[in-house]
Design a protein around this motif. Sequence first.
Motif, PDB file in Angstrom:
ATOM      1  N   LYS A 176     -45.067   9.824  -0.596  1.00 23.78           N
ATOM      2  CA  LYS A 176     -45.723  10.979  -1.685  1.00 23.78           C
ATOM      3  C   LYS A 176     -47.126  11.284  -1.192  1.00 23.78           C
ATOM      4  O   LYS A 176     -48.043  11.545  -1.771  1.00 23.78           O
ATOM      5  N   GLY A 177     -46.872  11.838   0.350  1.00 19.86           N
ATOM      6  CA  GLY A 177     -47.902  12.491   0.791  1.00 19.86           C
ATOM      7  C   GLY A 177     -48.403  12.154   2.024  1.00 19.86           C
ATOM      8  O   GLY A 177     -48.001  10.827   2.564  1.00 19.86           O
ATOM      9  N   ILE A 178     -49.241  12.938   2.814  1.00 17.31           N
ATOM     10  CA  ILE A 178     -49.775  12.552   3.828  1.00 17.31           C
ATOM     11  C   ILE A 178     -51.140  12.916   3.804  1.00 17.31           C
ATOM     12  O   ILE A 178     -51.591  13.751   3.339  1.00 17.31           O
ATOM     13  N   ASP A 179     -51.917  12.133   4.392  1.00 14.80           N
ATOM     14  CA  ASP A 179     -53.639  12.300   4.297  1.00 14.80           C
ATOM     15  C   ASP A 179     -54.183  13.356   5.047  1.00 14.80           C
ATOM     16  O   ASP A 179     -53.585  13.904   6.280  1.00 14.80           O
ATOM     17  N   ILE A 180     -55.353  13.696   4.866  1.00 10.94           N
ATOM     18  CA  ILE A 180     -55.969  15.052   5.867  1.00 10.94           C
ATOM     19  C   ILE A 180     -56.474  14.267   6.925  1.00 10.94           C
ATOM     20  O   ILE A 180     -56.746  13.212   7.135  1.00 10.94           O
ATOM     21  N   GLU A 181     -56.617  15.281   7.914  1.00 11.44           N
ATOM     22  CA  GLU A 181     -57.142  14.898   9.442  1.00 11.44           C
ATOM     23  C   GLU A 181     -58.511  14.429   9.053  1.00 11.44           C
ATOM     24  O   GLU A 181     -58.815  13.286   9.945  1.00 11.44           O
ATOM     25  N   LYS A 182     -59.248  14.918   8.437  1.00 11.59           N
ATOM     26  CA  LYS A 182     -60.666  14.553   8.195  1.00 11.59           C
ATOM     27  C   LYS A 182     -60.868  12.931   7.756  1.00 11.59           C
ATOM     28  O   LYS A 182     -61.796  12.242   8.300  1.00 11.59           O
ATOM     29  N   SER A 183     -60.057  12.455   6.942  1.00 10.59           N
ATOM     30  CA  SER A 183     -59.843  11.138   6.504  1.00 10.59           C
ATOM     31  C   SER A 183     -59.326  10.018   7.356  1.00 10.59           C
ATOM     32  O   SER A 183     -59.610   8.859   7.229  1.00 10.59           O
ATOM     33  N   TYR A 184     -58.445  10.616   8.187  1.00 11.10           N
ATOM     34  CA  TYR A 184     -57.455   9.770   8.891  1.00 11.10           C
ATOM     35  C   TYR A 184     -57.302  10.457  10.551  1.00 11.10           C
ATOM     36  O   TYR A 184     -56.374  11.083  10.768  1.00 11.10           O
ATOM     37  N   PRO A 185     -58.460  10.298  11.248  1.00 11.11           N
ATOM     38  CA  PRO A 185     -58.391  11.287  12.723  1.00 11.11           C
ATOM     39  C   PRO A 185     -57.794  10.652  13.575  1.00 11.11           C
ATOM     40  O   PRO A 185     -57.181   9.704  13.599  1.00 11.11           O
ATOM     41  N   TYR A 186     -57.324  11.826  14.517  1.00 11.53           N
ATOM     42  CA  TYR A 186     -56.435  11.391  15.480  1.00 11.53           C
ATOM     43  C   TYR A 186     -57.183  10.604  16.440  1.00 11.53           C
ATOM     44  O   TYR A 186     -58.227  10.863  17.086  1.00 11.53           O
ATOM     45  N   GLU A 187     -56.249   9.559  17.139  1.00  8.85           N
ATOM     46  CA  GLU A 187     -56.893   8.514  18.055  1.00  8.85           C
ATOM     47  C   GLU A 187     -56.034   8.523  19.245  1.00  8.85           C
ATOM     48  O   GLU A 187     -56.528   7.716  20.139  1.00  8.85           O
ATOM     49  N   ALA A 188     -54.857   9.077  19.335  1.00  5.90           N
ATOM     50  CA  ALA A 188     -53.886   9.232  20.353  1.00  5.90           C
ATOM     51  C   ALA A 188     -53.596   7.760  20.826  1.00  5.90           C
ATOM     52  O   ALA A 188     -53.444   7.522  22.142  1.00  5.90           O
TER      53      ALA A 188
ATOM     54  N   CYS B 180     -51.564   1.101  10.097  1.00  4.26           N
ATOM     55  CA  CYS B 180     -51.416   2.061   8.875  1.00  4.26           C
ATOM     56  C   CYS B 180     -52.638   1.654   7.919  1.00  4.26           C
ATOM     57  O   CYS B 180     -52.744   0.800   7.276  1.00  4.26           O
ATOM     58  N   ARG B 181     -53.218   3.005   7.948  1.00  3.65           N
ATOM     59  CA  ARG B 181     -54.436   3.048   7.013  1.00  3.65           C
ATOM     60  C   ARG B 181     -54.249   4.080   6.000  1.00  3.65           C
ATOM     61  O   ARG B 181     -55.279   4.812   5.543  1.00  3.65           O
ATOM     62  N   PHE B 182     -53.213   4.552   5.477  1.00  4.84           N
ATOM     63  CA  PHE B 182     -52.758   5.704   4.675  1.00  4.84           C
ATOM     64  C   PHE B 182     -53.704   5.213   3.219  1.00  4.84           C
ATOM     65  O   PHE B 182     -53.560   4.161   2.720  1.00  4.84           O
ATOM     66  N   LYS B 183     -54.333   6.199   2.746  1.00  7.52           N
ATOM     67  CA  LYS B 183     -54.967   6.165   1.299  1.00  7.52           C
ATOM     68  C   LYS B 183     -54.304   7.345   0.319  1.00  7.52           C
ATOM     69  O   LYS B 183     -54.883   8.468   0.807  1.00  7.52           O
ATOM     70  N   GLN B 184     -54.069   6.787  -0.829  1.00  2.66           N
ATOM     71  CA  GLN B 184     -53.463   8.017  -1.485  1.00  2.66           C
ATOM     72  C   GLN B 184     -54.536   8.854  -2.025  1.00  2.66           C
ATOM     73  O   GLN B 184     -54.144  10.176  -2.105  1.00  2.66           O
ATOM     74  N   GLU B 185     -55.736   8.572  -2.204  1.00  2.00           N
ATOM     75  CA  GLU B 185     -56.660   9.348  -2.618  1.00  2.00           C
ATOM     76  C   GLU B 185     -57.143  10.353  -1.509  1.00  2.00           C
ATOM     77  O   GLU B 185     -57.778  11.571  -1.750  1.00  2.00           O
TER      78      GLU B 185
END
Length: 238
Positions: A127-139, A144-149
């Motif tokens: 039910k969704g994917i987080d925005i880059e700003k809240s879950y930044p790329y680390e390569a 898993c740190r997904f947050k619905q909000e």
Amino acid sequence: MGMNKFCDLTYEEFVQKMTDGFKPELRKLSNNKHDHHTFLPSSNIEIPSEVDWRKEGYVTEVKDQQHCGSCWAMTATGALEGQHFKKYKELISLSEQNLIDCSGAQGNLDCNGGLMDQAFDYIRINKGIDIEKSYPYEAQDGKCRFKQENVGANDTGYVDITKGNESDLKTAVATIEPISVGIDASVIVGYGTTDQKQDYYIVKNSYGTSWSDEGYILMSRNKNNQCGIVSMASYPLV
């Protein structure tokens, strides 16, 4: 041709480090026919001779996957960013790291590779994917740190372009907007023809802006599915 960050790599090193993320052998078609469809082009529609969705605001900045085989995540977010903009007129950079860390159950292998269709499946189920700003790329692989909000976009399934059908791919790019294709982390954002009458697709890659033409490349169009550009093309439903 010019100097860039890849110049110290041999051809073999570049292939191993930068193109190992696309794993067509991992493909799992959805068991739910309502989630997975095949593109059916409209018969009574005039297709423009050139398209560039960057000019219309559908495309985020070129990203850099670095030494992580996350091309599958980069192309999935690129297509979804475009579809989200089409529906909501809001361009949001989405989190590839979210897909890397969290979509293993759908068959993806984090930095070791995956597929965009399976990423679309994860986003639908999650039910969704987080925005880059809240879950930044680390390569790199992570927990898993997904947050619905922090969800920035969602999808309800995906549509595959018929394998090898460049006419359908052109129609999809013209009518659906950016399309995800399986040629080492790429998103088609347009097409056209050069002054020398050479047909091309405008492809956004994920090696940063120092690669090719500020991160973009013109791929041959109407040349018998060159480089497999229509072997695995799809887009998410929003």
